[in-house]
Design an enzyme around this catalytic site. Structure first.
Site, PDB file in Angstrom:
ATOM      1  N   VAL A 133       0.755  -1.089  -0.051  1.00 42.53           N
ATOM      2  CA  VAL A 133       0.114   0.022   0.084  1.00 42.53           C
ATOM      3  C   VAL A 133       1.041   1.238  -0.116  1.00 42.53           C
ATOM      4  CG1 VAL A 133      -1.585   1.354   1.300  1.00 42.53           C
ATOM      5  CG2 VAL A 133      -2.047  -0.955   0.995  1.00 42.53           C
ATOM      6  N   CYS A 134       0.381   2.443  -0.599  1.00 41.26           N
ATOM      7  CA  CYS A 134       1.154   3.656  -0.654  1.00 41.26           C
ATOM      8  C   CYS A 134       2.680   3.476  -1.244  1.00 41.26           C
ATOM      9  CB  CYS A 134       1.141   4.273   0.620  1.00 41.26           C
ATOM     10  SG  CYS A 134       1.506   5.848   0.990  1.00 41.26           S
ATOM     11  N   THR A 135       3.542   4.059  -0.675  1.00 37.22           N
ATOM     12  CA  THR A 135       4.966   3.818  -1.135  1.00 37.22           C
ATOM     13  C   THR A 135       5.713   2.605  -0.757  1.00 37.22           C
ATOM     14  OG1 THR A 135       5.955   4.907   0.746  1.00 37.22           O
ATOM     15  CG2 THR A 135       5.251   6.339  -1.063  1.00 37.22           C
TER      16      THR A 135
END
Length: 260
Positions: A133-135
């Site tokens: 998730v995300c970076t």
């Protein structure tokens, strides 16, 4: 609240939710086998990146391992520390799900930490699903797990994915074979429900969504650059420029390397 108290309260709360999940564990896998989830936790990660998916994993009755180099608690973006449940050395070799949360500053450090990348690469090579998730997708990329894959990240780092051989996609959750990536921060719940649907089926995932009352009605329509508009987006990018420049520099330092 002391960090161990926080962990205990959090896990107890999640346990009450999972106990209400109407026997989802029985429908999960043959002989009621619990899915094994290996989660990389690290200093500077975003707490919500972890707890959103972790709530869904818990509702799936998963066997979750929070892995770090040592048993020392790691501090998240909120200042709250999370205690690992296992070290890299003691972590299960095989997992149904490898999951990496994000956090820009922490991620930047992780993509230059060979010990972390070796761990992620090794667990990813044996995992049924490779996820983030995300970076966190940048860590997967730096570990060599996104070559030729479609993937997403937080909107302000999505353009770094090609450095790692991935094709960036502007979607909330992107599935490419056994690689499942979620966009920034709050996409963790969308991601978690997508994972639940993969392992338990759509009806079970819908039951989890209902139990969590995940029915968002944000007070503003500013959750993406397209909706927020140029001025607000530019102002945020200006504030985050040093951190974003650091992430790009780290990714470009990775780029000259050959395969891990």
């Amino acid at each position: 609240m002391k960090r161990r108290t926080f962990n205990a309260v959090t896990l107890a709360s999640l346990g009450m939710l999972s106990a209400s999940s109407i026997g989802l564990a029985q429908t999960m896998q043959p002989q009621g086998k619990k899915p094994v989830v290996v989660v990389l936790i690290y200093p500077g990660m975003i707490l919500l990146d972890l707890t959103g998916p972790l709530t869904c994993f818990n509702m799936m009755m998963a066997d979750v391992h929070l892995a770090w180099k040592t048993n020392d608690p790691v501090k998240t973006d909120t200042g709250i520390s999370i205690a690992p449940t296992t070290t890299f050395a003691q972590c299960p070799q095989d997992a149904d799900i490898l999951f990496v949360p994000g956090g820009l500053g922490g991620t930047t450090a992780m993509i230059e930490d060979q010990e972390v990348l070796d761990f992620v690469q090794a667990r990813g090579s044996n995992a049924t699903y490779i996820t983030s998730v995300c970076t966190g997708s940048l860590v997967l990329g730096a570990a060599g797990l996104l070559q030729g894959k479609r993937a997403t990240s937080h909107w302000y780092t999505r353009d770094l994915l090609p450095i790692f051989g991935a094709t960036p996609v502007s979607e909330r959750v992107v599935v490419d074979g056994n690689v499942i990536t979620g966009a920034g921060v709050t996409a963790g719940l969308d991601f978690g429900l997508a994972i639940a649907a993969k392992l338990l089926g759509e009806d079970a995932a819908k039951s989890i969504q209902l139990l969590l009352e995940y029915d968002p009605e944000p007070p503003f329509t500013a959750g993406s650059p397209e909706k927020a508009g140029h001025d607000l987006t530019a102002a945020l990018l200006k504030r985050r420029k040093p951190a974003l420049d650091g992430a790009r520099a780290a990714a470009e330092r990775w780029h000259p390397r050959t395969k891990l």
